[in-house]
Design an enzyme around this catalytic site. Structure first.
Site, short mmCIF file in Angstrom:
data_model
loop_
_atom_site.label_atom_id
_atom_site.label_comp_id
_atom_site.label_asym_id
_atom_site.label_seq_id
_atom_site.Cartn_x
_atom_site.Cartn_y
_atom_site.Cartn_z
N VAL A 46 0.86 -1.18 -0.14
CA VAL A 46 0.18 0.04 -0.13
C VAL A 46 1.06 1.46 0.13
O VAL A 46 0.61 2.32 -0.66
CB VAL A 46 -1.00 0.12 1.37
CG1 VAL A 46 -1.92 1.22 1.46
CG2 VAL A 46 -1.94 -1.09 1.14
N CYS A 47 2.03 1.12 0.80
CA CYS A 47 2.76 2.39 0.86
C CYS A 47 3.35 2.78 -0.39
O CYS A 47 3.00 4.32 -0.63
CB CYS A 47 4.09 2.04 1.52
SG CYS A 47 3.60 1.42 3.28
#
Length: 187
Positions: A46-47
């Site tokens: 997700v980062c």
């Protein structure tokens, strides 16, 4: 106890700002607006989507006098390796802070001891070095750079026009409200 209104403490950390390593201190923050975006770890899933999304708003934020700092407990060297390996992260122009001792994550209340990583925390700091917005998400929940930019715009508007407030979903250029008895029960 709320972080809102608290002044950021003295700090000195290393950051990767492609292609260099630099030192970031409290002195770099004072006198301008700043955004701190904490994320769990480099080389994750997700980062990179969040950091790339934030990069798409970086030029706009710079025009508004805002510096952006992404922050994780990874080292500045891991940030560099991630930028070398990931086309999304290679695009990042803002400083990627290394908070290995999690001093900043502790101050902002977004360090997860059990995981040894930061939650997804987004904070807007005013030119006096005080926190004016705070949002913390659990690690699997991604954030929206559009919403963060909206909060920066609202915080800057309120700072400039102290007698006005920004209603829900307010965007720059839209009508604001002037608090007063004439509005009570009318909204």
């Amino acid at each position: 106890m709320s972080i809102i209104g608290k002044e950021i403490p003295e700090f000195s950390v290393q950051a990767f700002r492609n292609p260099n390593i630099e030192t970031v201190t409290k002195a770099d923050i004072i006198g301008k607006w700043a955004v701190f975006c904490f994320y769990p770890a480099d080389f994750t899933f997700v980062c990179p989507t969040e950091l790339e999304d934030l990069q798409t708003k970086y030029a706009y934020l710079q025009e508004r006098g805002v510096e952006v700092y992404s922050v994780s407990v990874d080292s500045e060297f891991v940030h560099k390796a991630w930028a070398d390996a990931s086309p999304n992260i290679a695009k990042i122009q803002y400083p990627m802070i290394s908070d290995q001792r999690h001093e900043l994550a502790d101050f902002f209340g977004c360090f997860c001891e059990a995981e040894g990583r930061a939650y997804r925390g987004s904070f807007v700091i005013n030119p006096e070095g005080k926190v004016v917005t705070a949002e913390i998400h659990d690690m699997p929940i991604g954030r929206s750079a559009d919403e963060l930019v909206r909060k920066v715009d609202a915080a800057q508007f309120v700072a400039e026009h102290g007698d006005r407030v920004c209603p829900a979903k307010w965007k720059k250029g839209e009508d604001t409200l002037k608090p007063g008895l004439d509005l009570v029960g009318k909204l």
